[in-house]
Design an enzyme around this catalytic site. Structure first.
Site, PDB file in Angstrom:
ATOM      1  N   LYS A  14       0.827  -1.215   0.000  1.00  0.00           N
ATOM      2  CA  LYS A  14       0.000   0.000   0.000  1.00  0.00           C
ATOM      3  C   LYS A  14       0.860   1.263   0.000  1.00  0.00           C
ATOM      4  O   LYS A  14       0.610   2.188  -0.768  1.00  0.00           O
ATOM      5  CB  LYS A  14      -0.915   0.039   1.230  1.00  0.00           C
ATOM      6  CG  LYS A  14      -1.882  -1.116   1.331  1.00  0.00           C
ATOM      7  CD  LYS A  14      -2.856  -0.934   2.496  1.00  0.00           C
ATOM      8  CE  LYS A  14      -2.203  -0.812   3.860  1.00  0.00           C
ATOM      9  NZ  LYS A  14      -1.440  -1.996   4.287  1.00  0.00           N
ATOM     10  N   ARG A  89      -8.676   1.368  10.166  1.00  0.00           N
ATOM     11  CA  ARG A  89      -8.172   0.044  10.525  1.00  0.00           C
ATOM     12  C   ARG A  89      -9.228  -0.777  11.268  1.00  0.00           C
ATOM     13  O   ARG A  89      -9.007  -1.949  11.556  1.00  0.00           O
ATOM     14  CB  ARG A  89      -6.976   0.155  11.468  1.00  0.00           C
ATOM     15  CG  ARG A  89      -5.663   0.583  10.853  1.00  0.00           C
ATOM     16  CD  ARG A  89      -4.970  -0.568  10.170  1.00  0.00           C
ATOM     17  NE  ARG A  89      -3.605  -0.845  10.530  1.00  0.00           N
ATOM     18  CZ  ARG A  89      -2.525  -0.225  10.041  1.00  0.00           C
ATOM     19  NH1 ARG A  89      -2.634   0.771   9.208  1.00  0.00           N
ATOM     20  NH2 ARG A  89      -1.324  -0.623  10.387  1.00  0.00           N
ATOM     21  N   ARG A 123      11.670  -5.898   4.323  1.00  0.00           N
ATOM     22  CA  ARG A 123      11.412  -4.469   4.117  1.00  0.00           C
ATOM     23  C   ARG A 123      12.388  -3.606   4.926  1.00  0.00           C
ATOM     24  O   ARG A 123      12.693  -3.899   6.072  1.00  0.00           O
ATOM     25  CB  ARG A 123       9.983  -4.150   4.537  1.00  0.00           C
ATOM     26  CG  ARG A 123       9.664  -2.673   4.451  1.00  0.00           C
ATOM     27  CD  ARG A 123       8.195  -2.424   4.381  1.00  0.00           C
ATOM     28  NE  ARG A 123       7.522  -2.634   5.650  1.00  0.00           N
ATOM     29  CZ  ARG A 123       6.225  -2.428   5.812  1.00  0.00           C
ATOM     30  NH1 ARG A 123       5.476  -2.068   4.777  1.00  0.00           N
ATOM     31  NH2 ARG A 123       5.654  -2.631   6.975  1.00  0.00           N
ATOM     32  N   ARG A 156      12.063  -1.688  10.671  1.00  0.00           N
ATOM     33  CA  ARG A 156      11.077  -1.289  11.670  1.00  0.00           C
ATOM     34  C   ARG A 156      10.948  -2.353  12.757  1.00  0.00           C
ATOM     35  O   ARG A 156      10.914  -3.539  12.454  1.00  0.00           O
ATOM     36  CB  ARG A 156       9.712  -1.096  10.981  1.00  0.00           C
ATOM     37  CG  ARG A 156       9.613   0.216  10.253  1.00  0.00           C
ATOM     38  CD  ARG A 156       8.380   0.290   9.383  1.00  0.00           C
ATOM     39  NE  ARG A 156       7.154  -0.221  10.008  1.00  0.00           N
ATOM     40  CZ  ARG A 156       5.963  -0.163   9.421  1.00  0.00           C
ATOM     41  NH1 ARG A 156       5.830   0.369   8.208  1.00  0.00           N
ATOM     42  NH2 ARG A 156       4.907  -0.636  10.014  1.00  0.00           N
ATOM     43  N   ARG A 167       0.430  -8.317  13.908  1.00  0.00           N
ATOM     44  CA  ARG A 167      -0.178  -7.380  12.956  1.00  0.00           C
ATOM     45  C   ARG A 167      -1.100  -8.093  11.975  1.00  0.00           C
ATOM     46  O   ARG A 167      -2.167  -7.590  11.621  1.00  0.00           O
ATOM     47  CB  ARG A 167       0.923  -6.625  12.201  1.00  0.00           C
ATOM     48  CG  ARG A 167       1.637  -5.630  13.107  1.00  0.00           C
ATOM     49  CD  ARG A 167       2.934  -5.179  12.513  1.00  0.00           C
ATOM     50  NE  ARG A 167       2.739  -4.323  11.364  1.00  0.00           N
ATOM     51  CZ  ARG A 167       3.626  -4.190  10.392  1.00  0.00           C
ATOM     52  NH1 ARG A 167       4.765  -4.877  10.408  1.00  0.00           N
ATOM     53  NH2 ARG A 167       3.390  -3.372   9.407  1.00  0.00           N
TER      54      ARG A 167
HETATM   55  P1  AMP Z   1       1.597   0.871   9.101  1.00  0.00           P
HETATM   56  O1  AMP Z   1       2.768   1.716   8.757  1.00  0.00           O
HETATM   57  O2  AMP Z   1       0.329   1.297   8.427  1.00  0.00           O
HETATM   58  O3  AMP Z   1       1.872  -0.605   8.974  1.00  0.00           O
HETATM   59  O4  AMP Z   1       1.324   1.131  10.669  1.00  0.00           O
HETATM   60  C1  AMP Z   1       2.292   0.816  11.639  1.00  0.00           C
HETATM   61  C2  AMP Z   1       1.660   0.771  13.013  1.00  0.00           C
HETATM   62  O5  AMP Z   1       1.117   2.063  13.341  1.00  0.00           O
HETATM   63  C3  AMP Z   1       0.480  -0.194  13.153  1.00  0.00           C
HETATM   64  O6  AMP Z   1       0.888  -1.529  13.411  1.00  0.00           O
HETATM   65  C4  AMP Z   1      -0.256   0.424  14.338  1.00  0.00           C
HETATM   66  O7  AMP Z   1       0.417   0.156  15.547  1.00  0.00           O
HETATM   67  C5  AMP Z   1      -0.102   1.910  14.044  1.00  0.00           C
HETATM   68  N1  AMP Z   1      -1.194   2.410  13.180  1.00  0.00           N
HETATM   69  C6  AMP Z   1      -1.096   2.881  11.900  1.00  0.00           C
HETATM   70  N2  AMP Z   1      -2.284   3.263  11.441  1.00  0.00           N
HETATM   71  C7  AMP Z   1      -3.172   3.031  12.436  1.00  0.00           C
HETATM   72  C8  AMP Z   1      -4.572   3.206  12.581  1.00  0.00           C
HETATM   73  N3  AMP Z   1      -5.323   3.684  11.578  1.00  0.00           N
HETATM   74  N4  AMP Z   1      -5.144   2.853  13.759  1.00  0.00           N
HETATM   75  C9  AMP Z   1      -4.418   2.369  14.770  1.00  0.00           C
HETATM   76  N5  AMP Z   1      -3.099   2.164  14.708  1.00  0.00           N
HETATM   77  C10 AMP Z   1      -2.470   2.489  13.554  1.00  0.00           C
END
Ligand code: AMP
Length: 228
Positions: A14, A89, A123, A156, A167
Site C-alpha cells: 500500500k 483500521r 522491508r 522497523r 499485525r
Molecule cells: P503501518 O505503517 O500502516 O503498517 O502502521 C504501523 C503501526 O502504526 C500499526 O501496526 C499500528 O500500531 C499503528 N497504526 C497505523 N495506522 C493506524 C490506525 N489507523 N489505527 C491504529 N493504529 C495504527
C-alpha cells in the site's frame, strides 16, 4: 475529486503504491503509520503514548490516530482529495471517517498471506523520507542507504517476526471486516497485489480512473462507466 482509501494487510504494498499514485494525482498521501512514526521520533506526548502499541504490532487507540488525521484532512492540501493509507483500521475508524468526509473509492489489495511475512521481513524504510525498499526485490543502490538522501535505512521494530504475527492477526480480526463495510456502500474495488510494483501500479490506475470523469492523466482513454 479523488478521495481514496487503500485497504489491505501489512506488506501488501500500500505504502509503495500510495506514494506514487498520490504524486500522480496531486493529492496528499496520508499514511497514519508514517504520521505516528514521525510523532514517535519527535518524542511528542502523542508519540510516546503510541510507541508501545506500535512496537507490539497492536493498533494505537482510535482517538490518538484521529487526532493526528483530522487536521490533515481539513488542511487546504486535501481540498482536491486525499489518499488514505493505513486508515481506517477498524469499524469505529471507518464510521469516524464517514462523519468527517465522503470517500469515492476503497481499493482492497488482495494478496496471498504467505507472501506477506517474507515481504515484511525484507522491508527496510528510510527514516527521513519514508521511502520503502525490499532487500530482495527493490534493494537500495548503496548497501542499506536511502537512494534519495543517503540516510541509513531502518528495519522497523514491528517488521520483526513476533510483531508481524500480531499485525496479521489484528488485520484479520479488525481491519478485514471493513471490506464488507465498504462493499455494502458500493465503494470497494479489489486489486491483485502480487507481482512487481509496476504491475500493481498499472492495475491500480485502471481501478482509480474507472468512473471518474476527468479523473487523471490526459493520455487516458475516455472514461468508462463502472460495469455493474
Ligand atoms: P503501518 O505503517 O500502516 O503498517 O502502521 C504501523 C503501526 O502504526 C500499526 O501496526 C499500528 O500500531 C499503528 N497504526 C497505523 N495506522 C493506524 C490506525 N489507523 N489505527 C491504529 N493504529 C495504527
Amino acid at each position: 475529486m479523488h478521495r481514496i482509501v487503500f485497504l489491505g494487510p501489512p506488506g501488501a504494498g500500500k505504502g509503495t503504491q500510495a506514494a506514487t499514485l498520490a504524486k500522480e494525482l496531486g493529492i496528499p498521501h496520508l499514511s497514519t503509520g508514517d504520521l505516528l512514526r514521525t510523532a514517535v521520533r519527535a518524542r511528542s506526548p502523542l508519540g510516546q503514548e503510541a510507541e508501545g502499541y506500535m512496537r507490539a504490532g497492536r493498533l494505537v487507540p482510535d482517538d490518538l490516530v484521529l487526532r493526528l488525521l483530522r487536521e490533515r484532512l481539513a488542511a487546504p492540501e486535501a481540498a482536491r482529495g486525499f489518499l488514505l493509507d493505513g486508515f481506517p483500521r477498524n469499524r469505529a475508524q471507518a464510521e469516524a471517517l464517514e462523519a468527517v468526509t465522503p470517500v469515492d473509492r476503497v481499493v482492497a489489495f488482495e494478496i496471498d498471506p504467505t507472501i506477506l511475512v517474507q515481504r515484511l521481513s525484507d522491508r527496510r524504510v528510510c527514516p527521513v523520507c519514508a521511502a520503502v525498499y525490499n532487500l530482495t526485490s527493490q534493494p537500495p543502490k548503496q548497501d542499506l542507504l536511502c537512494d534519495r538522501d543517503q540516510a541509513p535505512l531502518d528495519h522497523r521494530p514491528d517488521d520483526r517476526p513476533e510483531a508481524i504475527r500480531t499485525r496479521l492477526e489484528v488485520y484479520r480480526q479488525e481491519t478485514a471486516p471493513l471490506e464488507a463495510f465498504y462493499r455494502e456502500r458500493g465503494l470497494l474495488r479489489p486489486v491483485r497485489a502480487d507481482g512487481t510494483p509496476a504491475e500493481v501500479a498499472a492495475r491500480l490506475r485502471t481501478v482509480v480512473e474507472e468512473g471518474m470523469p476527468g479523473a487523471t492523466r490526459t493520455t487516458s482513454p475516455p472514461t468508462k462507466r463502472p460495469s455493474q
